[in-house]
Design an enzyme around this catalytic site. Structure first.
Site, PDB file in Angstrom:
ATOM      1  N   ALA A  78       0.811  -1.215   0.000  1.00 38.83           N
ATOM      2  CA  ALA A  78       0.000   0.000   0.000  1.00 38.83           C
ATOM      3  C   ALA A  78       0.846   1.268   0.000  1.00 38.83           C
ATOM      4  O   ALA A  78       0.343   2.358   0.226  1.00 38.83           O
ATOM      5  CB  ALA A  78      -0.934  -0.016   1.208  1.00 38.83           C
ATOM      6  N   LEU A  99       3.445   1.886   2.010  1.00 37.79           N
ATOM      7  CA  LEU A  99       4.025   2.240   3.312  1.00 37.79           C
ATOM      8  C   LEU A  99       5.247   1.370   3.647  1.00 37.79           C
ATOM      9  O   LEU A  99       5.672   1.311   4.807  1.00 37.79           O
ATOM     10  CB  LEU A  99       2.976   2.131   4.428  1.00 37.79           C
ATOM     11  CG  LEU A  99       1.755   3.040   4.291  1.00 37.79           C
ATOM     12  CD1 LEU A  99       0.824   2.882   5.491  1.00 37.79           C
ATOM     13  CD2 LEU A  99       2.162   4.516   4.163  1.00 37.79           C
ATOM     14  N   ALA A 136       9.730  -3.953   2.930  1.00 33.40           N
ATOM     15  CA  ALA A 136      11.055  -3.545   3.429  1.00 33.40           C
ATOM     16  C   ALA A 136      11.127  -3.730   4.939  1.00 33.40           C
ATOM     17  O   ALA A 136      12.119  -4.234   5.476  1.00 33.40           O
ATOM     18  CB  ALA A 136      11.335  -2.085   3.057  1.00 33.40           C
ATOM     19  N   ALA A 137      10.043  -3.346   5.648  1.00 37.79           N
ATOM     20  CA  ALA A 137      10.056  -3.456   7.112  1.00 37.79           C
ATOM     21  C   ALA A 137      10.147  -4.915   7.545  1.00 37.79           C
ATOM     22  O   ALA A 137      10.901  -5.261   8.465  1.00 37.79           O
ATOM     23  CB  ALA A 137       8.808  -2.798   7.695  1.00 37.79           C
ATOM     24  N   ASP A 189      13.486   2.303   0.324  1.00 35.19           N
ATOM     25  CA  ASP A 189      12.586   1.730   1.338  1.00 35.19           C
ATOM     26  C   ASP A 189      13.383   1.026   2.432  1.00 35.19           C
ATOM     27  O   ASP A 189      13.106   1.179   3.626  1.00 35.19           O
ATOM     28  CB  ASP A 189      11.643   0.698   0.704  1.00 35.19           C
ATOM     29  CG  ASP A 189      10.586   1.323  -0.186  1.00 35.19           C
ATOM     30  OD1 ASP A 189      10.817   2.430  -0.683  1.00 35.19           O
ATOM     31  OD2 ASP A 189       9.536   0.693  -0.386  1.00 35.19           O
TER      32      ASP A 189
HETATM   33  C1  MEV Z   1       8.195   1.586  -3.852  1.00 34.49           C
HETATM   34  O1  MEV Z   1       7.914   1.704  -2.445  1.00 34.49           O
HETATM   35  C2  MEV Z   1       9.027   2.744  -4.311  1.00 34.49           C
HETATM   36  C3  MEV Z   1       9.493   2.694  -5.763  1.00 34.49           C
HETATM   37  O2  MEV Z   1      10.271   3.873  -5.981  1.00 34.49           O
HETATM   38  C4  MEV Z   1      10.312   1.446  -6.056  1.00 34.49           C
HETATM   39  C5  MEV Z   1      11.665   1.480  -5.349  1.00 34.49           C
HETATM   40  O3  MEV Z   1      12.187   2.550  -5.026  1.00 34.49           O
HETATM   41  O4  MEV Z   1      12.218   0.370  -5.171  1.00 34.49           O
HETATM   42  C6  MEV Z   1       8.311   2.728  -6.728  1.00 34.49           C
END
Ligand code: MEV
Length: 350
Positions: free
Chosen positions: A115, A117, A121-122, A164
């Site tokens: 979504a 946020l 990654a977290a 992220d």
């Molecule tokens: C995704 O949260 C963010 C993007 O810029 C992809 C990335 O930076 O890996 C769309």
């Protein structure tokens, strides 16, 4: 069990363009993924996901990552969650020099999946920290960020920036430009998040922007313009006193840049009707600015408003499922063992 948590994030500026080497400024927020890990005697990995805003599930599989479990949850959701956990476990094994290490993993997250946020990654950051600490190795947050980036890069077929994962590992506001990742001393911004209950497919959205950029020079220039917006935003943040509440002038200038950033993302085709509705609801409620956050396609917007107006307006906006004030998370990845032990003790007492 060894327990770690890591925060989600919103992008103040720069998603998508960061994939092509432009700078971006994400900010960690106090919505966290918590991962508990117990080493096993065999090389199996057992994953229990309690709340990824999808039905909880439990799966057990052997060391072979292709050995997919049979569970009663929509496959793409399990695959999405499991892909990241597999990759995090591989990074932990590599850091430990223990390719056959097995783990029981329990994931809890109050960050909605896909979504915008930074849920994946977290989860990856917290999982690498908990798995390595469970076998006695403490990694520096920068190494966790690097390993988490490699995990995301692999799962997202090379379509990932460091933004992220670095933000989640380090906490606070950060600046990422290619391999150059720094923490920023930013003032505490009044961030409000609106969530449409949906999710976007990051891989497909990134691929869509790449295709546009390769086909049209003006799309490539749009990506470059996002970089210009980020640089302007950074200058504002650098001139602000991080110990003071941000004043109206700073907020309205940052807000104008957020509006501009949203327009450029919209032109690149990554917004959606519900994201635009929420952005407009925030603007009509006199937010200083508003934009989608993350890959787009659905999910969340972030607005700048020190008053209650935007949150209230979002709550009454058709298509908005949740609205909340997002506090900046100063801490990135952190050990939660003591907190988890205290909670267990309290539960035992009651
Ligand atoms: C995704 O949260 C963010 C993007 O810029 C992809 C990335 O930076 O890996 C769309």
């Amino acid at each position: 069990m060894t327990v770690s948590s890591a925060p989600g994030k919103v992008y103040l500026f720069g998603e998508h363009a960061v994939v092509y080497g432009e700078p971006a400024v994400p900010c960690a927020i106090e919505r966290r993924a918590t991962v508990a890990v117990e080493p096993r005697d065999d090389d199996h990995v057992r994953v229990e996901a309690e709340d990824l805003t999808l039905d909880g599930f439990t799966v057990e599989y052997s060391g072979d990552a292709n050995d997919r479990p049979d569970v009663d949850v929509p496959t793409p959701l399990v695959d999405a969650a499991m892909g990241y956990i597999d990759a995090a476990v591989e990074q932990a094994r590599d850091a430990l020099g223990a390719p056959d290490a097995g783990f029981d993993v329990v994931v809890e997250s109050d960050i909605p999946l896909g979504a915008g946020l930074g849920s994946s990654a977290a989860v990856v950051v917290a999982a690498i920290d908990a798995a390595t600490r469970s076998l006695g190795r403490e990694l520096d947050p920068r190494e966790i960020a690097e390993r988490a980036y490699r995990a995301e890069y692999e799962v997202q077929d090379g379509q990932a920036s460091r933004a992220d994962t670095f933000c989640s590992a380090m906490g606070g506001a950060v600046r990422v430009e290619g391999d150059d990742c720094r923490t920023l001393d930013a003032p505490n911004l009044p961030l409000v998040v609106g969530f449409d209950g949906g999710a976007g497919d990051t891989g497909a959205l990134v691929a869509g922007v790449r295709a546009l950029k390769e086909r049209y020079d003006f799309a490539a220039r749009t990506v470059g313009s996002i970089g210009d917006v980020v640089r302007a935003g950074e200058r504002l943040l650098a001139d602000a006193d991080p110990t003071e509440e941000p004043d109206e002038v700073l907020l309205s200038e940052l807000g104008r840049l957020m509006d501009f950033n949203h327009g450029l993302l919209e032109a690149l085709g990554v917004s959606s009707r519900s994201l635009d509705n929420m952005v407009w609801a925030a603007r009509m409620a006199d937010a200083h600015g508003a934009k989608l956050t993350g890959a787009g396609g659905g999910g969340c917007i972030v607005a700048l408003d020190p008053t209650e107006e935007t949150e209230t307006a979002l709550r009454f906006t058709p298509g908005c499922e949740d609205a909340f004030r997002a506090e900046l998370a100063d801490e990135g990845v952190r050990a939660e063992d003591d907190r988890a032990a205290r909670r267990r003790e309290d539960e035992g007492e009651s």
